[in-house]
Motif scaffolding. Structure first.
Motif, PDB file in Angstrom:
ATOM      1  N   TRP A  44      -3.184  40.872 -19.748  1.00 30.78           N
ATOM      2  CA  TRP A  44      -2.786  39.933 -21.141  1.00 30.78           C
ATOM      3  C   TRP A  44      -1.593  39.886 -21.943  1.00 30.78           C
ATOM      4  CZ3 TRP A  44      -8.186  41.576 -21.236  1.00 30.78           C
ATOM      5  CH2 TRP A  44      -8.962  40.771 -21.357  1.00 30.78           C
ATOM      6  N   SER A  45      -0.313  38.816 -21.698  1.00 32.99           N
ATOM      7  CA  SER A  45       0.441  39.334 -22.151  1.00 32.99           C
ATOM      8  C   SER A  45       0.864  38.964 -23.630  1.00 32.99           C
ATOM      9  CB  SER A  45       1.496  39.900 -21.425  1.00 32.99           C
ATOM     10  OG  SER A  45       1.872  40.246 -20.121  1.00 32.99           O
ATOM     11  N   PHE A  46       1.276  39.489 -24.423  1.00 30.24           N
ATOM     12  CA  PHE A  46       1.533  38.408 -25.828  1.00 30.24           C
ATOM     13  C   PHE A  46       3.302  38.795 -26.060  1.00 30.24           C
ATOM     14  CE2 PHE A  46      -2.644  39.962 -25.580  1.00 30.24           C
ATOM     15  CZ  PHE A  46      -2.882  39.007 -25.910  1.00 30.24           C
ATOM     16  N   SER A  47       3.864  38.163 -26.877  1.00 28.48           N
ATOM     17  CA  SER A  47       5.107  38.115 -27.738  1.00 28.48           C
ATOM     18  C   SER A  47       5.244  37.705 -29.381  1.00 28.48           C
ATOM     19  CB  SER A  47       6.180  37.892 -26.675  1.00 28.48           C
ATOM     20  OG  SER A  47       7.483  37.818 -27.719  1.00 28.48           O
ATOM     21  N   ALA A  79       3.663  42.583 -25.695  1.00 23.52           N
ATOM     22  CA  ALA A  79       2.773  44.058 -25.539  1.00 23.52           C
ATOM     23  C   ALA A  79       1.994  43.237 -24.404  1.00 23.52           C
ATOM     24  CB  ALA A  79       1.642  44.199 -26.567  1.00 23.52           C
ATOM     25  N   THR A  80       0.940  44.035 -23.158  1.00 25.76           N
ATOM     26  CA  THR A  80       0.609  43.438 -21.988  1.00 25.76           C
ATOM     27  C   THR A  80      -0.581  44.584 -22.266  1.00 25.76           C
ATOM     28  OG1 THR A  80       2.286  43.216 -20.740  1.00 25.76           O
ATOM     29  CG2 THR A  80       1.037  43.365 -19.628  1.00 25.76           C
ATOM     30  N   VAL A  81      -1.569  43.857 -22.016  1.00 26.62           N
ATOM     31  CA  VAL A  81      -3.027  44.847 -22.383  1.00 26.62           C
ATOM     32  C   VAL A  81      -3.519  44.467 -21.000  1.00 26.62           C
ATOM     33  CG1 VAL A  81      -5.640  44.664 -23.551  1.00 26.62           C
ATOM     34  CG2 VAL A  81      -3.089  44.796 -24.305  1.00 26.62           C
ATOM     35  N   ASP A 120      -7.938  43.510 -30.487  1.00 24.35           N
ATOM     36  CA  ASP A 120      -7.723  43.113 -31.435  1.00 24.35           C
ATOM     37  C   ASP A 120      -6.781  43.316 -32.299  1.00 24.35           C
ATOM     38  OD1 ASP A 120      -8.476  40.536 -30.838  1.00 24.35           O
ATOM     39  OD2 ASP A 120     -10.128  40.189 -31.892  1.00 24.35           O
ATOM     40  N   ALA A 121      -6.933  45.312 -32.341  1.00 24.39           N
ATOM     41  CA  ALA A 121      -6.785  45.927 -33.289  1.00 24.39           C
ATOM     42  C   ALA A 121      -5.308  46.603 -32.524  1.00 24.39           C
ATOM     43  CB  ALA A 121      -7.874  46.919 -33.840  1.00 24.39           C
ATOM     44  N   PHE A 122      -5.489  46.975 -31.681  1.00 29.18           N
ATOM     45  CA  PHE A 122      -4.598  47.100 -30.920  1.00 29.18           C
ATOM     46  C   PHE A 122      -3.192  46.012 -30.962  1.00 29.18           C
ATOM     47  CE2 PHE A 122      -1.266  46.517 -27.152  1.00 29.18           C
ATOM     48  CZ  PHE A 122      -0.736  47.360 -26.880  1.00 29.18           C
ATOM     49  N   ASP A 173      -2.924  43.723 -33.041  1.00 29.80           N
ATOM     50  CA  ASP A 173      -2.431  43.506 -34.918  1.00 29.80           C
ATOM     51  C   ASP A 173      -1.437  44.528 -35.271  1.00 29.80           C
ATOM     52  OD1 ASP A 173      -3.460  41.724 -36.427  1.00 29.80           O
ATOM     53  OD2 ASP A 173      -4.898  43.328 -37.537  1.00 29.80           O
ATOM     54  N   LYS A 174      -1.664  45.984 -34.594  1.00 29.10           N
ATOM     55  CA  LYS A 174       0.141  46.802 -34.854  1.00 29.10           C
ATOM     56  C   LYS A 174       0.851  46.806 -33.614  1.00 29.10           C
ATOM     57  CE  LYS A 174      -3.597  50.527 -37.164  1.00 29.10           C
ATOM     58  NZ  LYS A 174      -3.301  51.883 -37.192  1.00 29.10           N
ATOM     59  N   ALA A 175       0.838  45.675 -32.481  1.00 27.54           N
ATOM     60  CA  ALA A 175       2.115  46.873 -32.047  1.00 27.54           C
ATOM     61  C   ALA A 175       2.665  44.673 -32.094  1.00 27.54           C
ATOM     62  CB  ALA A 175       0.750  45.903 -30.463  1.00 27.54           C
ATOM     63  N   ILE A 176       2.210  43.960 -32.130  1.00 25.92           N
ATOM     64  CA  ILE A 176       2.705  43.189 -32.623  1.00 25.92           C
ATOM     65  C   ILE A 176       2.896  42.102 -34.027  1.00 25.92           C
ATOM     66  CG2 ILE A 176       2.288  39.690 -32.094  1.00 25.92           C
ATOM     67  CD1 ILE A 176       3.463  41.967 -30.014  1.00 25.92           C
ATOM     68  N   CYS A 177       1.661  42.567 -35.001  1.00 22.80           N
ATOM     69  CA  CYS A 177       1.885  41.296 -36.043  1.00 22.80           C
ATOM     70  C   CYS A 177       2.317  42.128 -37.312  1.00 22.80           C
ATOM     71  CB  CYS A 177       0.273  40.902 -36.539  1.00 22.80           C
ATOM     72  SG  CYS A 177      -0.878  39.633 -35.233  1.00 22.80           S
ATOM     73  N   THR A 178       2.754  43.749 -36.884  1.00 17.33           N
ATOM     74  CA  THR A 178       3.542  44.772 -38.370  1.00 17.33           C
ATOM     75  C   THR A 178       4.931  44.824 -37.806  1.00 17.33           C
ATOM     76  OG1 THR A 178       2.486  46.383 -36.654  1.00 17.33           O
ATOM     77  CG2 THR A 178       1.548  45.807 -38.591  1.00 17.33           C
TER      78      THR A 178
END
Length: 49
Positions: free
Chosen positions: A12-15, A23-25, A40-42, A44-49
């Protein structure tokens, strides 16, 4: 590798909306349990903070 099979990956890739964080998982299917909480925890730290 058993029987000539290749491993499949789940990915999955997120932005972030502003585009400053991406981030890509990628996971192999060879894990124990449900990876949702760790992913979800990853994110949260990588994208939401």
């Amino acid at each position: 590798m058993l029987g000539g099979l290749t491993l499949a990956y789940l990915s999955w890739s997120f932005s972030a909306e502003d585009g400053h964080r991406q981030a890509t998982v990628a996971l192999t299917p060879n894990f124990n349990g449900d990876p949702d909480d760790a992913v979800d925890a990853f994110l949260d730290k990588a994208i939401c903070t």
